[in-house]
Design a protein around this motif. Structure first.
Motif, mmCIF file in Angstrom:
data_model
loop_
_atom_site.group_PDB
_atom_site.id
_atom_site.type_symbol
_atom_site.label_atom_id
_atom_site.label_comp_id
_atom_site.label_asym_id
_atom_site.label_seq_id
_atom_site.Cartn_x
_atom_site.Cartn_y
_atom_site.Cartn_z
ATOM 1 N N LEU A 144 30.125 28.828 31.650
ATOM 2 C CA LEU A 144 31.421 28.571 31.457
ATOM 3 C C LEU A 144 32.001 29.725 31.556
ATOM 4 C CD1 LEU A 144 33.964 26.474 31.338
ATOM 5 C CD2 LEU A 144 33.458 26.795 28.973
ATOM 6 N N GLY A 145 33.003 29.958 32.422
ATOM 7 C CA GLY A 145 33.796 31.173 32.435
ATOM 8 C C GLY A 145 35.508 30.961 32.205
ATOM 9 N N THR A 146 36.030 31.316 31.205
ATOM 10 C CA THR A 146 37.282 30.931 30.930
ATOM 11 C C THR A 146 38.219 32.199 30.631
ATOM 12 O OG1 THR A 146 37.314 31.061 28.512
ATOM 13 C CG2 THR A 146 36.684 29.019 29.654
ATOM 14 N N ASP A 147 39.491 31.874 31.054
ATOM 15 C CA ASP A 147 40.421 33.109 31.024
ATOM 16 C C ASP A 147 42.030 32.409 30.753
ATOM 17 O OD1 ASP A 147 40.145 36.193 31.416
ATOM 18 O OD2 ASP A 147 42.208 35.583 31.993
ATOM 19 N N ILE A 148 42.959 33.184 30.437
ATOM 20 C CA ILE A 148 44.432 32.692 30.290
ATOM 21 C C ILE A 148 44.958 32.993 31.515
ATOM 22 C CG2 ILE A 148 45.062 34.886 29.238
ATOM 23 C CD1 ILE A 148 46.970 33.417 27.111
ATOM 24 N N ASN A 149 44.525 33.898 32.456
ATOM 25 C CA ASN A 149 45.282 34.483 33.651
ATOM 26 C C ASN A 149 44.722 33.314 34.752
ATOM 27 O OD1 ASN A 149 46.212 35.575 36.034
ATOM 28 N ND2 ASN A 149 46.026 37.541 35.008
ATOM 29 N N ARG A 150 45.766 32.434 35.248
ATOM 30 C CA ARG A 150 45.051 31.431 36.196
ATOM 31 C C ARG A 150 44.894 32.191 37.664
ATOM 32 N NH1 ARG A 150 45.155 26.011 34.679
ATOM 33 N NH2 ARG A 150 46.494 25.891 32.875
ATOM 34 N N ASN A 151 45.588 33.282 37.766
ATOM 35 C CA ASN A 151 45.307 33.938 39.135
ATOM 36 C C ASN A 151 44.025 34.483 39.185
ATOM 37 O OD1 ASN A 151 47.836 33.381 39.806
ATOM 38 N ND2 ASN A 151 48.533 35.568 40.031
ATOM 39 N N SER A 152 43.482 35.065 37.997
ATOM 40 C CA SER A 152 42.131 35.504 37.974
ATOM 41 C C SER A 152 41.202 34.601 38.051
ATOM 42 C CB SER A 152 41.926 36.161 36.712
ATOM 43 O OG SER A 152 42.933 37.266 36.410
ATOM 44 N N LEU A 153 41.554 33.441 37.594
ATOM 45 C CA LEU A 153 40.583 32.113 37.524
ATOM 46 C C LEU A 153 40.572 31.765 39.154
ATOM 47 C CD1 LEU A 153 41.554 30.237 34.537
ATOM 48 C CD2 LEU A 153 39.493 31.288 34.811
ATOM 49 N N GLU A 154 41.593 31.926 39.942
ATOM 50 C CA GLU A 154 41.466 31.436 41.357
ATOM 51 C C GLU A 154 40.471 32.263 42.228
ATOM 52 O OE1 GLU A 154 42.588 28.882 42.895
ATOM 53 O OE2 GLU A 154 43.210 28.216 41.189
ATOM 54 N N THR A 155 40.822 33.636 41.706
ATOM 55 C CA THR A 155 39.707 34.581 42.337
ATOM 56 C C THR A 155 38.138 34.077 41.902
ATOM 57 O OG1 THR A 155 41.134 35.982 42.453
ATOM 58 C CG2 THR A 155 39.217 36.924 42.499
ATOM 59 N N ALA A 156 38.126 33.720 40.652
ATOM 60 C CA ALA A 156 36.572 33.536 40.310
ATOM 61 C C ALA A 156 36.074 32.406 41.080
ATOM 62 C CB ALA A 156 36.763 33.335 38.579
ATOM 63 N N ARG A 157 36.935 31.451 41.261
ATOM 64 C CA ARG A 157 36.611 30.231 41.942
ATOM 65 C C ARG A 157 36.096 30.503 43.027
ATOM 66 N NH1 ARG A 157 40.828 27.422 38.727
ATOM 67 N NH2 ARG A 157 39.782 26.647 36.848
ATOM 68 N N THR A 158 36.840 31.417 43.900
ATOM 69 C CA THR A 158 36.499 31.424 45.339
ATOM 70 C C THR A 158 35.011 31.953 45.453
ATOM 71 O OG1 THR A 158 37.548 33.703 45.479
ATOM 72 C CG2 THR A 158 38.880 31.844 45.996
ATOM 73 N N GLY A 159 34.744 33.204 44.367
ATOM 74 C CA GLY A 159 33.430 33.642 44.530
ATOM 75 C C GLY A 159 33.170 34.378 45.763
ATOM 76 N N VAL A 160 34.141 35.399 45.937
ATOM 77 C CA VAL A 160 34.342 36.377 47.153
ATOM 78 C C VAL A 160 34.839 37.639 46.425
ATOM 79 C CG1 VAL A 160 35.129 36.685 49.415
ATOM 80 C CG2 VAL A 160 34.295 34.665 49.008
ATOM 81 N N TYR A 161 34.193 38.599 46.622
ATOM 82 C CA TYR A 161 34.648 39.992 45.717
ATOM 83 C C TYR A 161 34.770 41.299 46.787
ATOM 84 C CZ TYR A 161 34.135 37.090 41.570
ATOM 85 O OH TYR A 161 34.178 36.107 40.851
ATOM 86 N N GLY A 162 35.747 41.836 46.470
ATOM 87 C CA GLY A 162 35.646 43.547 47.237
ATOM 88 C C GLY A 162 34.570 44.291 46.755
#
Ligand SMILES: C[S@@+](CC[C@H](N)C(=O)[O-])C[C@H]1O[C@@H](n2cnc3c(N)ncnc32)[C@H](O)[C@@H]1O
Length: 444
Positions: A144-162
């Motif tokens: 489980l990954g959690t955070d308070i920052n919803r924008n960061s969670l969106e990136t996490a869910r896409t699973g695509v990184y630079g």
């Protein structure tokens, strides 16, 4: 004259107000050393909201919604992270912690990890890579990954990184981090099934809980997060982590945070690093953290205010099933919940079975059971909340459930507990329902 007294910087009294709001609602601390971050963040947040810093703070003081808090939080938190950051922790996980956990969990064959304050998710994926590299064949793994920052969670869910996320060494990552022709890195499909990302404010008293998937954990990573917290708030988080872990479970922190951890942890030195382990010595009262929690821990509670109570035997059986779920023993929890339902059908029993099946990935069955829970007990708040939060449910129906949850908690006081499977404060139920409702309405 200090820097903050001059325009265009935010007035000192507004920085104080922002500090108070972020401390009270997120546990965050802004001391003189990181005032600049607050100053800049507040101005950026105000610009994004087409407002002045002072007026944004006025609104934050009168509007307790999570959506408005988000507007500020995303600009004043630091989301710095990358794959296998602090590689010594992942080496220790692979070489020392995991073999021991696999031995200890040989009977249940389940391993559960949490990256708390995961930012854009690289830490959660790194932990999943290590777990999968050793234990995937024989264990059911969940991260489980959690955070308070919803924008960061969106990136996490896409699973695509630079490329910036891959700036460190990438041990054990072969086959899990896929290099795309455009230079990005994509998380492999088989890893994506193990990891899920959710919003969770660590300052909210909502863990451990089945509803947030934070019970019965073997491993918690919380690194580079508590350093931004008020010490008292950090202590409360650590005391809750203690309750989330099974005996012998591990907590991996940044070096300085360990000093704030409760007595129920022992320090384990492993080569270049140290980790904390929840004591399992029965002579040590492991379950008694040194820090008293001001807010209650979610636990099973059935007062039956709005529905028929389970019988005494039914309640005892339910508590057993819930205890198995709290220990992360999903198979036993499933069996006990089914047994309980066979002798007595209760909304709590249906809800419990739905939640454990959801954790096992049996989402259709979980959804069916949640619908039955609500049909049997329309005023059981937590059952309806779970259904309203279930992404598989159709958005219009979800919105209806969430609105009904808000009606049901009505004007009840924030710290009152909503009873049920995992008794939670009214404030949290209200917050979750409101935030989910806004997202659904925003999607329309
Ligand atoms: C520096 S990042 C750490 C990321 C990762 N743990 C690592 O070490 O690479 C800190 C994260 O903590 C999150 N955070 C701050 N306050 C929080 C809170 N009250 N609840 C949950 N997350 C929080 C921030 O949004 C940010 O994403």
């Amino acid at each position: 004259m200090t820097r903050y007294e001059q325009p265009p910087f935010v007035a000192e009294r507004d920085l104080e107000r922002a500090t108070r709001i972020l401390g009270a609602r997120c546990g965050l601390r802004f001391h003189p050393g990181n005032r600049e971050l607050l100053d800049e963040g507040l101005r950026r947040a105000a610009r994004a909201e087409h407002d002045t810093p002072a007026r944004l703070l006025d609104r934050l003081e009168s509007d307790q919604s999570e959506a408005l808090l988000q507007a500020l939080v995303r600009h004043v938190t630091i989301g710095e992270t990358y794959f296998f950051r602090h590689p010594e922790h992942f080496d220790a996980l692979r070489e020392e912690l995991l073999p021991e956990l696999m031995r200890a969990r040989g009977a249940t064959r389940v391993l559960r990890a949490w990256s708390a304050g995961c930012a854009s998710g690289e830490e959660a994926w790194s932990a999943a890579i290590v777990l999968a590299s050793r234990a995937k064949a024989d264990f059911t793994l969940t991260v489980l990954g959690t955070d308070i920052n919803r924008n960061s969670l969106e990136t996490a869910r896409t699973g695509v990184y630079g490329a910036w996320s891959r700036r460190g060494p990438l041990p054990y990552a072969t086959g899990h981090l896929l290099q795309e022709p455009d230079g990005t890195t994509r998380i492999a499909r088989e890893l994506r099934d193990l990891v899920r990302f959710e919003y969770l404010n660590l300052h909210d008293p909502i863990y451990p809980s089945l509803l947030t998937g934070t019970q019965g954990l073997d491993l918690i990573f919380c690194r580079n997060v508590l350093v931004y917290f008020e010490p008292e708030a950090a202590r409360a988080v650590l005391a809750r982590f203690h309750l989330c872990l099974i005996d012998g479970g591990y907590l991996v922190l940044s070096a300085f945070d360990a000093a704030l951890a409760p007595d129920g942890f022992e320090t384990i030195h492993l080569g270049k690093t140290t980790v904390l382990r929840k004591r399992r010595d029965p002579a040590q009262p492991a379950a008694t953290p040194r820090v008293r929690l001001r807010t209650p821990v979610p636990e099973f509670c059935a007062t039956g205010a709005a529905r028929r109570l389970p019988s005494r035997e039914g309640l005892a059986q339910l508590r057993q099933a819930k205890a198995a779920a709290d220990e992360g023993d999903v198979a036993r929890a499933t069996a006990l919940a089914r047994q309980t339902l066979a002798s007595e059908r209760t909304p709590e029993g249906l809800h419990l079975l739905a939640m454990v099946l959801g954790e096992r990935g049996e989402r259709d069955e979980a959804l069916r059971l949640l619908r039955e829970t609500v049909a049997d007990a329309p005023d059981y708040v937590l059952g309806r909340l779970s259904l309203g939060l279930a992404e598989e449910e159709e958005p219009g129906a979800r919105a209806g459930h969430l609105r009904r949850v808000l009606e049901l908690v009505g004007a009840r006081r924030d710290m009152e507990l909503v009873d049920g499977l995992d008794s939670l404060p009214v404030s949290w139920v209200r917050k979750m329902a409101t935030a989910a409702l806004r997202r659904i309405e925003g999607e329309k």
